[in-house]
Enzyme design. Sequence first.
Site, PDB file in Angstrom:
ATOM      1  N   SER A  18      44.198  27.768 -23.992  1.00 15.47           N
ATOM      2  CA  SER A  18      43.594  27.203 -22.778  1.00 15.47           C
ATOM      3  C   SER A  18      44.649  27.120 -21.686  1.00 15.47           C
ATOM      4  CB  SER A  18      43.068  25.786 -23.052  1.00 15.47           C
ATOM      5  OG  SER A  18      42.201  25.756 -24.145  1.00 15.47           O
ATOM      6  N   GLU A 159      55.186  40.616 -30.253  1.00 19.17           N
ATOM      7  CA  GLU A 159      54.799  41.382 -29.067  1.00 19.17           C
ATOM      8  C   GLU A 159      55.781  42.506 -28.755  1.00 19.17           C
ATOM      9  OE1 GLU A 159      52.809  38.617 -25.971  1.00 19.17           O
ATOM     10  OE2 GLU A 159      54.381  37.378 -26.875  1.00 19.17           O
ATOM     11  N   VAL A 192      48.654  43.365 -26.647  1.00 21.56           N
ATOM     12  CA  VAL A 192      48.765  43.838 -25.264  1.00 21.56           C
ATOM     13  C   VAL A 192      50.226  44.072 -24.911  1.00 21.56           C
ATOM     14  CG1 VAL A 192      48.342  43.297 -22.845  1.00 21.56           C
ATOM     15  CG2 VAL A 192      46.619  42.701 -24.564  1.00 21.56           C
ATOM     16  N   ASP A 193      51.064  43.052 -25.075  1.00 22.08           N
ATOM     17  CA  ASP A 193      52.487  43.218 -24.773  1.00 22.08           C
ATOM     18  C   ASP A 193      53.166  44.158 -25.758  1.00 22.08           C
ATOM     19  OD1 ASP A 193      53.269  41.567 -22.394  1.00 22.08           O
ATOM     20  OD2 ASP A 193      52.261  40.030 -23.543  1.00 22.08           O
ATOM     21  N   ARG A 237      32.112  39.871 -24.649  1.00 24.25           N
ATOM     22  CA  ARG A 237      30.668  40.084 -24.847  1.00 24.25           C
ATOM     23  C   ARG A 237      30.376  40.960 -26.061  1.00 24.25           C
ATOM     24  NH1 ARG A 237      27.740  38.422 -20.407  1.00 24.25           N
ATOM     25  NH2 ARG A 237      28.945  38.048 -18.494  1.00 24.25           N
ATOM     26  N   LEU A 260      39.277  33.538 -27.313  1.00 24.67           N
ATOM     27  CA  LEU A 260      39.433  33.345 -25.874  1.00 24.67           C
ATOM     28  C   LEU A 260      38.375  32.427 -25.277  1.00 24.67           C
ATOM     29  CD1 LEU A 260      40.242  37.052 -24.930  1.00 24.67           C
ATOM     30  CD2 LEU A 260      41.863  35.162 -25.105  1.00 24.67           C
ATOM     31  N   ASP A 390      38.226  38.706 -65.753  1.00 25.65           N
ATOM     32  CA  ASP A 390      39.337  38.121 -66.488  1.00 25.65           C
ATOM     33  C   ASP A 390      40.065  37.173 -65.543  1.00 25.65           C
ATOM     34  OD1 ASP A 390      40.723  39.786 -64.760  1.00 25.65           O
ATOM     35  OD2 ASP A 390      41.355  41.197 -66.312  1.00 25.65           O
TER      36      ASP A 390
END
Length: 434
Positions: A18, A159, A192-193, A237, A260, A390
């Site tokens: 956040s 990253e 991303v990084d 989405r 996210l 087993d």
Amino acid sequence: MSASQRHERAFVRTFFTSPTAVEGKDDSAAMLRRAAQLRGMEAPDVWVPDNEDATAPSMRDEGAENIIDVVSEHGADVPGEIHPRVVWHRDSPETRYQGFQHMLEIADPDRGALEHLDGFVIPEVGDIDDWKKADEFLTIVEREHGLEERRLGMSVIIESGQAELALADLRDEIGKPTNNLERLFLLVDGEVDYTKDMRAITPTGGLPPWPELRHNTSRAASANGLIAVDGPYDDIRDVDGYHDRMTANRMKGMLGIWSLTPGQVTEANESPLPPKTGQWMLDVGDRAVELTETDGRYVYEGDDLELTRIDDETYRLDVGGDQRELDAAELRETLVELTEYSPSLGDIVDSMERFEAAKDAGEGAIAMERSARLVVGDTTVTITSDRMWDEATYQAAKTPIDLFQDVYEHRPDQRGALRDRYGESVVERAMNVG
């Protein structure tokens, strides 16, 4: 040493970030406050007030103050763990120092947030020496504030290629008297990084899948008693894509994923849990199709598989254009090979209880039988499969039960949803088995 021996949580399904301060708002901490008040399946296992990428550089000092204010006010009621992310960079002493100063402020016992904090998330780490720098800063924070060593956990975000290579060094470094790397908790992928650091290019400009990174992170977590978490899935989405990623991750032992939105948190909290009901599936070549249960029969409703009775003893089976004539025994054997069963929580508990009873009676292995009536077109075929259980099979089946028990123990706010999902009896048995 297992993760459960060093940390309260043995499993983390959700890692939710956040922004700590949003410019231009009357209350720059509004998003932080909303996140702190999430409950039930919308609330993550690990909440990350993000004072790095999610917060503008000009707002990070205010963001640190917002973390202190919001966590002081709401932290006692946050159902998951709280691990703020501070700034850090393997190539920037100035950035590392800023992150250190923010950790000092946030963890100050006199400011009120510390009692609710579980640790910090360190992004953009480099080789193992850089991990040890972050650990040393946390040790200094603890000593400055009179805290017990390793009171603060440390999670890192992978990253860069350097950080990925450092994963192989952890077994040699954790536990040395010259560091406090036993404070490590989560290993989180940041694709991303990582893509930027690797200078990777794709035709569409999207992210490569990086399955090797997720495997290496999961392997390092397993080898060192830590917890692996996948990076963000930014098409919020695309629920099916998010589920596909989580399914692929779980087959690598990576049960956690970055979330996210509260919607993604709910999906990621529920997805690793065993199904409410068992599901038969039929392999039609390139995919597994779920069969529809109707009056105790499992019906295939697709077009990729056809079954025709030629006479009383012979059938024609067509799977994706591959046509074969089979007698009744051959047909049952072929359909057993083409079908799979995804067990429910109740199914897993049943099997584990049966094996435990057999073991108590002195048996080392037993056969578990499962049967179903399959309907393809106008033809019904009863199939039966046996699986030998087993001790190794039992221990492998125990992982989803361990996960369920960990969630039920550490997330009281989700217990009602679990009882609604599975029923009181199954929940009680699941908490006692194993």
